[in-house]
Design a protein around this motif. Structure first.
Motif, short mmCIF file in Angstrom:
data_model
loop_
_atom_site.label_atom_id
_atom_site.label_comp_id
_atom_site.label_asym_id
_atom_site.label_seq_id
_atom_site.Cartn_x
_atom_site.Cartn_y
_atom_site.Cartn_z
N ALA A 205 0.83 -1.21 0.00
CA ALA A 205 0.00 0.00 0.00
C ALA A 205 0.86 1.25 0.00
O ALA A 205 0.56 2.23 -0.71
N ASP A 208 2.34 1.68 -3.44
CA ASP A 208 1.34 2.22 -4.37
C ASP A 208 1.16 3.72 -4.14
O ASP A 208 0.97 4.49 -5.09
N CYS A 209 1.19 4.14 -2.89
CA CYS A 209 1.05 5.56 -2.57
C CYS A 209 2.23 6.36 -3.10
O CYS A 209 2.05 7.44 -3.68
N CYS A 249 3.98 9.57 2.45
CA CYS A 249 2.87 8.63 2.63
C CYS A 249 2.83 8.15 4.08
O CYS A 249 3.87 7.80 4.65
N ASP A 287 -5.75 10.96 -0.60
CA ASP A 287 -5.69 9.61 -0.04
C ASP A 287 -5.56 8.62 -1.18
O ASP A 287 -6.09 8.82 -2.28
N VAL A 288 -4.85 7.52 -0.92
CA VAL A 288 -4.63 6.48 -1.92
C VAL A 288 -5.13 5.16 -1.37
O VAL A 288 -4.74 4.75 -0.27
N SER A 289 -6.00 4.49 -2.12
CA SER A 289 -6.51 3.18 -1.71
C SER A 289 -5.70 2.08 -2.37
O SER A 289 -5.39 2.15 -3.56
N SER A 290 -5.35 1.06 -1.59
CA SER A 290 -4.61 -0.09 -2.10
C SER A 290 -5.11 -1.31 -1.35
O SER A 290 -4.88 -1.44 -0.15
N ASP A 292 -7.33 -3.24 0.86
CA ASP A 292 -8.24 -2.72 1.89
C ASP A 292 -7.57 -1.66 2.75
O ASP A 292 -8.07 -1.31 3.81
N ARG A 293 -6.42 -1.13 2.29
CA ARG A 293 -5.71 -0.07 3.00
C ARG A 293 -5.96 1.30 2.37
O ARG A 293 -6.10 1.40 1.15
N THR A 294 -6.02 2.32 3.21
CA THR A 294 -6.06 3.71 2.74
C THR A 294 -4.85 4.43 3.31
O THR A 294 -4.64 4.44 4.53
N HIS A 296 -2.62 7.97 3.57
CA HIS A 296 -2.69 9.42 3.46
C HIS A 296 -1.42 9.92 2.78
O HIS A 296 -0.31 9.54 3.17
#
Length: 335
Positions: A205, A208-209, A249, A287-290, A292-294, A296
């Motif tokens: 996650a 990805d952020c 992130c 915010d970035v979703s990956s 089931d994680r979000t 900041h």
């Protein structure tokens, strides 16, 4: 806490797996994570750098840094003290870090290692290490070389002449990668034989952020609190004329982290006794979703005379902890 860029004191070199001609855009960090053991020292700390991109921009050549001073601070990311040793290291061992593609250094002392990837002369490097006194040793199920016992420091040994301490105690080298460190255990964790860090939902996650970065640090907090992981990185510049854009992130454990992060990390934030606006033009949050994680995220556009690794400074000086974690004390002086 580890130091920044190539001033890091690292206990190892890490290279294993297949090298490439440079990372695919946006995939370099994830690819590097895929070659690291999820249960190893990289889960606590990793620093990544893409030397191939700096060569592409002319910031460095395979002989070392060029004339560009603005971006030079980011060149050694992931390479630790190996970049500092530069010419001496290449002559003595055959490993030219400026001709490498990528590097990752992982862990906190004494469990650290460095992974360097690129087109390597494994037989030549092995021969030079052997001439320095290295002996055969199996490391992580692979044939390796040992210059000294695990974690041993010999101030009169061959490494001291290279400006190193014990980073080359244990080494595994192939034609595409070299992994080294002060002890066999962290080196084995960087050989990519276990469950990979890229498969860990938290680290995936944060990667990805961060997105398409040319350098990055991903680390766990020094003490438990409202944050699971911090990540900082430098967005890949298309040219040396680009503005530096840093990515910050924060993967939260506590729900209030997002609100605190957005309120505190602004250009008016005081860090090291000065407003962030002295170095940063703008701060943009999302915010970035990956899975089931979000996560900041904040994007910092750095001023032309500001440090290109501003986000790294916020992390290493623990300013980021103060600005993101509601459990951390608020220091109005930013000191």
């Amino acid at each position: 806490m580890r130091a920044l860029g190539w001033t890091l004191a690292v206990a190892g070199l890490v290279l294993a797996g297949c090298g490439t001609d440079g990372s695919e855009e946006g995939q370099g960090l994830r690819q590097a994570m895929a070659r690291l053991d999820a249960s190893g020292p990289a889960a606590t700390y990793l620093e990544y750098g893409d030397m191939a991109h700096w060569r592409k921009l002319g910031v460095v050549t395979d002989k070392g840094p060029g004339q560009d001073k603005r971006w030079r601070a980011a060149v050694g990311s992931g390479f630790g003290d190996l970049a500092v040793s530069g010419d001496r290291l290449a002559e003595a061992t055959g490993l030219n870090v400026f001709a490498a593609n990528q590097a990752v250094n992982i862990g906190v002392p004494p469990k650290t290692a460095i992974r360097v990837e690129g087109a390597l002369d494994a037989s030549g490097i092995s021969a030079k290490l052997t001439s320095m006194g290295a002996k055969p040793r199996e490391i992580g199920g692979q044939e390796g070389l040992s210059l000294a016992e695990d974690n041993m420091i010999d101030m009169k040994g061959p490494q001291s002449g290279l400006g190193l301490i014990n980073q080359l105690n244990q080494v595994v080298v192939t034609d595409s990668a070299l992994v080294a460190g002060a002890a066999a255990e962290p080196v084995a964790a960087a050989l990519g034989t276990g469950s990979s860090l890229a498969e860990n939902p938290d680290h995936a996650a944060v990667a990805d952020c961060l997105g398409d970065v040319v350098s990055a640090i991903v680390m766990a907090p020094t003490q438990p609190g409202g944050v699971v992981l911090y990540g900082v990185g430098l967005r890949r510049p298309a040219s040396t004329a680009d503005k530096a854009v840093d990515v910050v992130c924060v993967l939260p454990r506590a729900a209030e982290v997002g609100k605190v992060f957005k309120e505190r990390l602004t250009t008016t934030a005081v860090v090291a006794g000065k407003p962030l606006s002295d170095s940063v033009e703008t701060v943009a949050h999302d915010d970035v979703s990956s899975g089931d994680r979000t996560v900041h995220r904040a994007l910092l556009t750095v001023k032309p005379d500001g440090p290109v690794l501003m986000a790294n400074q916020l992390l290493i000086r623990r300013d980021l902890e103060r600005l993101a974690d509601p459990a951390a004390p608020v220091d109005p002086l930013g000191s």
